[in-house]
Motif scaffolding. Sequence first.
Motif, PDB file in Angstrom:
ATOM      1  N   LEU A 131      -0.194  -1.648 -10.913  1.00  0.00           N
ATOM      2  CA  LEU A 131      -0.430  -0.201 -10.900  1.00  0.00           C
ATOM      3  C   LEU A 131       0.881   0.559 -10.747  1.00  0.00           C
ATOM      4  O   LEU A 131       1.083   1.600 -11.380  1.00  0.00           O
ATOM      5  N   GLU A 166      -2.096  -6.692  -7.810  1.00  0.00           N
ATOM      6  CA  GLU A 166      -2.780  -5.508  -8.352  1.00  0.00           C
ATOM      7  C   GLU A 166      -1.904  -4.258  -8.155  1.00  0.00           C
ATOM      8  O   GLU A 166      -1.735  -3.439  -9.058  1.00  0.00           O
ATOM      9  N   THR A 171      -0.912  11.129  -9.727  1.00  0.00           N
ATOM     10  CA  THR A 171      -2.262  11.170 -10.291  1.00  0.00           C
ATOM     11  C   THR A 171      -3.259  11.791  -9.312  1.00  0.00           C
ATOM     12  O   THR A 171      -3.201  11.540  -8.112  1.00  0.00           O
ATOM     13  N   PRO A 172      -4.177  12.559  -9.818  1.00  0.00           N
ATOM     14  CA  PRO A 172      -5.187  13.188  -8.941  1.00  0.00           C
ATOM     15  C   PRO A 172      -6.124  12.159  -8.318  1.00  0.00           C
ATOM     16  O   PRO A 172      -6.790  12.435  -7.344  1.00  0.00           O
ATOM     17  N   TYR A 173      -6.189  10.941  -8.882  1.00  0.00           N
ATOM     18  CA  TYR A 173      -7.111   9.922  -8.374  1.00  0.00           C
ATOM     19  C   TYR A 173      -6.474   9.018  -7.350  1.00  0.00           C
ATOM     20  O   TYR A 173      -6.968   7.932  -7.091  1.00  0.00           O
ATOM     21  N   ILE A 217      -8.194   5.466  -6.207  1.00  0.00           N
ATOM     22  CA  ILE A 217      -7.673   4.153  -6.607  1.00  0.00           C
ATOM     23  C   ILE A 217      -7.418   3.307  -5.367  1.00  0.00           C
ATOM     24  O   ILE A 217      -7.842   2.147  -5.276  1.00  0.00           O
ATOM     25  N   LEU A 218      -6.778   3.906  -4.378  1.00  0.00           N
ATOM     26  CA  LEU A 218      -6.479   3.169  -3.153  1.00  0.00           C
ATOM     27  C   LEU A 218      -7.773   2.710  -2.484  1.00  0.00           C
ATOM     28  O   LEU A 218      -7.878   1.579  -2.002  1.00  0.00           O
ATOM     29  N   TYR A 269      -8.405   3.864 -14.824  1.00  0.00           N
ATOM     30  CA  TYR A 269      -8.229   5.187 -14.226  1.00  0.00           C
ATOM     31  C   TYR A 269      -7.605   6.154 -15.220  1.00  0.00           C
ATOM     32  O   TYR A 269      -7.943   7.333 -15.254  1.00  0.00           O
ATOM     33  N   GLU A 292       1.068   4.102  -2.799  1.00  0.00           N
ATOM     34  CA  GLU A 292       0.829   5.529  -2.519  1.00  0.00           C
ATOM     35  C   GLU A 292       1.888   6.384  -3.176  1.00  0.00           C
ATOM     36  O   GLU A 292       1.588   7.408  -3.798  1.00  0.00           O
ATOM     37  N   ARG A 346     -11.099   6.517   3.077  1.00  0.00           N
ATOM     38  CA  ARG A 346     -11.016   7.312   1.848  1.00  0.00           C
ATOM     39  C   ARG A 346     -12.394   7.470   1.235  1.00  0.00           C
ATOM     40  O   ARG A 346     -13.264   6.608   1.377  1.00  0.00           O
ATOM     41  N   ASP A 406      -6.249   8.736  -4.110  1.00  0.00           N
ATOM     42  CA  ASP A 406      -7.072   8.212  -3.017  1.00  0.00           C
ATOM     43  C   ASP A 406      -8.200   7.331  -3.519  1.00  0.00           C
ATOM     44  O   ASP A 406      -8.584   6.364  -2.875  1.00  0.00           O
ATOM     45  N   GLU A 415       0.831  -1.202   0.000  1.00  0.00           N
ATOM     46  CA  GLU A 415       0.000   0.000   0.000  1.00  0.00           C
ATOM     47  C   GLU A 415       0.871   1.260   0.000  1.00  0.00           C
ATOM     48  O   GLU A 415       0.617   2.215  -0.734  1.00  0.00           O
ATOM     49  N   ARG A 470       2.607   0.652 -13.997  1.00  0.00           N
ATOM     50  CA  ARG A 470       1.973   1.565 -14.937  1.00  0.00           C
ATOM     51  C   ARG A 470       2.221   3.020 -14.570  1.00  0.00           C
ATOM     52  O   ARG A 470       2.700   3.817 -15.379  1.00  0.00           O
ATOM     53  N   TYR A 471       1.963   3.348 -13.275  1.00  0.00           N
ATOM     54  CA  TYR A 471       2.054   4.759 -12.896  1.00  0.00           C
ATOM     55  C   TYR A 471       3.484   5.189 -12.642  1.00  0.00           C
ATOM     56  O   TYR A 471       3.845   6.320 -12.932  1.00  0.00           O
ATOM     57  N   ARG A 480       4.891   5.995 -15.895  1.00  0.00           N
ATOM     58  CA  ARG A 480       4.297   7.207 -16.444  1.00  0.00           C
ATOM     59  C   ARG A 480       4.845   8.436 -15.729  1.00  0.00           C
ATOM     60  O   ARG A 480       5.110   9.458 -16.341  1.00  0.00           O
TER      61      ARG A 480
END
Lengths: 893, 111
Positions: A58, A54, A21-23, A27-28, B49, A15, B75, A25, A11, A61-62, A65
């Motif tokens: 992510l 998972e 990314t603005p999303y 996504i988490l 996303y 984070e 959250r 929280d 986790e 990917r992120y 990016r």
Amino acid sequence: MAAIDPPRLAERLLERALAATPYRDDILGDLRESYDAIAADTSPARADVWYRREAARLILRYGWRSVLTETRGRDRRHSGGGHAMDRLFLDVRFALRALLKAPTTTVAIVLTLALAIGANAAVFGIVDALLLRPYAMPDVDRIVMPVTTSPHWGAMAGHRETVSPADFLDWRRRLAGGTIEQLAAIEWWNANLVGRDEAERVPGFFVSAAFFDALDARPALGRLFREEEEIPAESKRVILSDGLWKRRFGGDPAIVGRPILIDAEQWTVVGVMPAGFDFPMRSQLWAPLAFNDRTARERGFHSLTVIGRLAPGRSLDEARAQMRAINQRLAGEHPDTNRELGVEVYTLSQGMGDPGVPSVLALWQAAAMFVLLIACANIANLLLARAAEREREIGIRLALGSSRSRIVRESFVETILLVLASVPLAIAAAWAELRLMHSLMPARIARFVAGWDRLGIDAWTIAATLACAAAAALAFGVLPAWQMARRGVADALRSDGRGGTGPGRQRVRRALVVAEISLVLPLLVAGMMSVSALTQFHTSWQGYDPTGVLTLRVALTGPRYGDPEARRRFAATAIDRLAAIAGSRGVAAANVLPAIDTNARRIIEIAGQPAVDPQNRPRVDFRAASAQYFEVLGMPLLAGRPFRDSDQAASEPVAIVSAAMAQRFWPDGRAIDQRVRVADGRWLRVVGICGDVVHDWFEGRVPTLYVPLAQEPPESLAFAVRTAGNPSASVADARLAIARADPMQPAYDVMPMRQVLSDRTISLQYIAGVMGAFAGLALLLALFGLYAVMTFLVAQRVREIGVRLALGATGRDVVRMTLTQAARLTLAGVAIGTLLAIALARAMESGLLGIVSSDVRTTGILAAALGVTALVASYLPARRAAQVNPIDALRAE
Amino acid sequence: MKSVEPYLGELEQLILLVVLRLGDEAYGNPIREQLAAGAGRRIGRGALYTALERLEAKGLLRSALGEPLPERGGRARRYFTVTPTGLRALRQTRRVLLGLWSGLESKLGAV
């Protein structure tokens, strides 16, 4: 259901990765919800696995990016300079992006670097293992090796020799309390071990009691030798190596104190050494070195290797000075034997190392450096080409106020990233190369190469690899960086679309190609020299027929064979047994067979030809050969008769001389019936003349004296069995035949004669293999470099070519024009390369002491071949140039 | 002349439709489930996303945060709604598709 939390580390990492990314929280949170659902449906453990997988997806990917895209955001925030670390991150991101934009070039550069740096790392790994640190004993630098030297001994071995027993004993006495402690002598010992299994020849050594202390070695079981065991009556003691103990004695701890059978005598096991201790030369067995009254006075026969440990606080130089003083006194006391002898003190690594190794390794390292230089030239060219393509972009950035230092820094960061990516690959390549080299060396030879078992990648090699990579980075990184920053803004922005074709730029690029070609030629010549030396050795005239012959050896040591009659009987029985095995077409025996790794020499006297200089009496190779020797080995008998079964101990002593010997001592051609004798032995009548054989390539045809085996039965016997089929198929039968002749007598080195010959050239095979590989790699890199540069030049000149074609030039003209350009570069490269090649060939000839020889013809042929190949490599780009469509070319802007 | 409506990719189209269908419950997990169940599109979380982010940047989606929820580790959920621009884009796409489909029944057979 109790609330459970997803894996914390995953986790946290997630984070981090999602920071951009603005999303984040959301996504988490989504993940957390699904996690709870899965945990409830299956089990928390499964949910954990799912969550980690998972999260990993992510993060991949992120994380990726954010490296590639976040630059812009940061750039805005820190445009005023910012923190040094931030700037570095920025540069790294930017460089990564630039490298990933041209993946083909990037991969080409990284692979090229990995191969070239890997070659250097591998050679350094060898240097490290064989030269710098061949032994891993405690305080190995304090272990020294005093040796006797003489101007008469071979220059190749540095005039050094083993030590006579009396000299050793004198050294030990006079060094007491001096600069060297624990002085110990070592003598070769091949023990015929008889036991529960079949008899076996075990490599062992006789050693002085201080031997183990000198090396700071302790036994794993039992004890070491005592000084009172250095007399023959007390010396039937042995210490086993860990390997021998486990292999032959099942690792039985009760072995200590028990007798074992060696050479049909009982020896008591007093200790077992720990695993890993096998000094010297993979020794498996040690026994006390004992002198009797006669051997303790022996000064003429040099048989001992001596080691010792520098006394605390004493230096190698002090030890040398003291040894010289001792030696001088000995020379005065024993002028007959010691007058011309000198002394030298080596460290253990120097002393045990083969004196030929440093020059071979120097050659390899030089060749690897050449390869790296070629690779650097290649990469510099690729980067220059790319810099040219990015000229507009850089021009714009400069115009918008970016600083030159920033642009240079980016270029350097790119270089560093390229190098960092290639280093792990280089180390992997070096590791694979070293593994291959290690596995190709026959074990029976590897034991004589000090440090061979230490071949590998260690921290030193990695450090050297990094240093090499850093040097490479400087070598190929400076040019493009300088070029990038040097260009004026106006120049770069001029929209003629021909970035990188300015005369200065082209000159650099051409110079690099010329350098590449000129570096390849010396490597090609060196490789060819090594390979042709090898093939020459293997295909040249030997004087006998080694094909289809199985050889094996037996050492008739110990009291059972002290009597010549016993040795004669054994030889006769063994020949009969071997003749009876399936496929055997004839058996010969001798003290020494051609090409095996020992020799026997004797001082001789010819009747009616008194020696001119008593100090320098003629020496010839000496062979005690069985009746069918010449027939079985396929050696021609030029005159007289061969040995017969009737040449027995009691019959007339006879001899056969080789053609070279007959030529040297009886140049009038009347050798038959002349008389010759060995030292002060019986006179022998020459009954025949046989053909010469090559025993040692360095010496060629050596005068050789043959006597009947029955009249001079040797302690060391070698058998040759001519077989109908493949000699390897008879190995087991041959061993059995020897065991039948005497079950306590193991046969060793049972192998085809072809194999014996091949093993003799193993070092040359390695030299040829490595040099050939380097030459091939260099050629490939250089051709690739030429091809890439020509392609680039053509691409940059498309408009000009278009104009020419539009004005009436034919495709053929364009090909000619492009090829002329390539030919000029190639010619310049070949010309410089020829000079370099001649210099390198000279260095190789003197460094490798006549193993290889160069000739002008080979160099010329290779130069021509290189030139033609280079032109072929540039033909493709030239063809492409000719196919340019003038309309498209002119419209391109 | 550029079209006023942004072009909709197939995945974007599907996501917009799913968000419309889900109404008040359109946040990450249900969107992904609906895509799988309703349209047979199983896509990675990251891809979803990214697509949502892109759609929001294009102004086709709008999002609002709900209340922090304990089952989400404190959250909030981010609920998506289709903007008027998004609706226009969907209508436009539908029109174009229907136009292209019409008259092809004989060639495609009964749909």
